[in-house]
Design a protein around this motif. Sequence first.
Motif, PDB file in Angstrom:
ATOM      1  N   ASN A  16     -19.561 -19.670 -44.649  1.00  0.00           N
ATOM      2  CA  ASN A  16     -19.949 -18.660 -43.666  1.00  0.00           C
ATOM      3  C   ASN A  16     -18.840 -18.273 -42.702  1.00  0.00           C
ATOM      4  N   THR A  20     -19.187 -22.876 -38.273  1.00  0.00           N
ATOM      5  CA  THR A  20     -20.558 -22.471 -37.979  1.00  0.00           C
ATOM      6  C   THR A  20     -21.244 -23.631 -37.284  1.00  0.00           C
ATOM      7  N   SER A  43     -23.611 -14.282 -27.475  1.00  0.00           N
ATOM      8  CA  SER A  43     -22.792 -13.188 -28.005  1.00  0.00           C
ATOM      9  C   SER A  43     -21.691 -12.761 -27.042  1.00  0.00           C
ATOM     10  N   THR A  55     -20.300 -15.055 -32.679  1.00  0.00           N
ATOM     11  CA  THR A  55     -21.103 -14.191 -33.543  1.00  0.00           C
ATOM     12  C   THR A  55     -22.394 -14.927 -33.845  1.00  0.00           C
ATOM     13  N   ALA A  57     -25.117 -15.597 -36.199  1.00  0.00           N
ATOM     14  CA  ALA A  57     -25.274 -15.413 -37.643  1.00  0.00           C
ATOM     15  C   ALA A  57     -26.724 -15.519 -38.100  1.00  0.00           C
ATOM     16  N   GLY A  58     -27.560 -16.160 -37.303  1.00  0.00           N
ATOM     17  CA  GLY A  58     -28.949 -16.302 -37.715  1.00  0.00           C
ATOM     18  C   GLY A  58     -29.809 -16.879 -36.616  1.00  0.00           C
ATOM     19  N   GLN A  81     -21.212 -18.425 -35.175  1.00  0.00           N
ATOM     20  CA  GLN A  81     -19.952 -18.562 -35.880  1.00  0.00           C
ATOM     21  C   GLN A  81     -18.794 -18.290 -34.940  1.00  0.00           C
TER      22      GLN A  81
END
Length: 111
Positions: A16, A20, A43, A55, A57-58, A81
């Motif tokens: 990824n 991460t 963010s 970032t 990512a989920g 990430q």
Amino acid sequence: MATLTTSKKVMAGNGNGPRTRVINLAKTNMTQAELDAAVQYLSAGDVAGTNDAHTVAGVSVLTEAGVFTTGTTDNVQIAIQGTSAFTAGANFGTGNTGVTSSLLADISIVS
């Protein structure tokens, strides 16, 4: 990416990005506004070297239904990430949020 070597040994890895992290955001009866504020904080970042921008990512909720319910859900898991700094703590975000963050996993590229 996690791989099997020729001797069939599992090796740590990450497909990824270079790093991460999976974090948990916790607050009894967290609201949508509190969740949004924490994700925006992740963010945007804050103090350089302490909580840098990442970032997202989920986002996941590890409940039976897997659904975030505002004012009911207590824990939300976030995958971020980036190699920047992340510091877990209470009142995570801007101001007195009452949301506590903790690190669940840190997955880096292994060479």
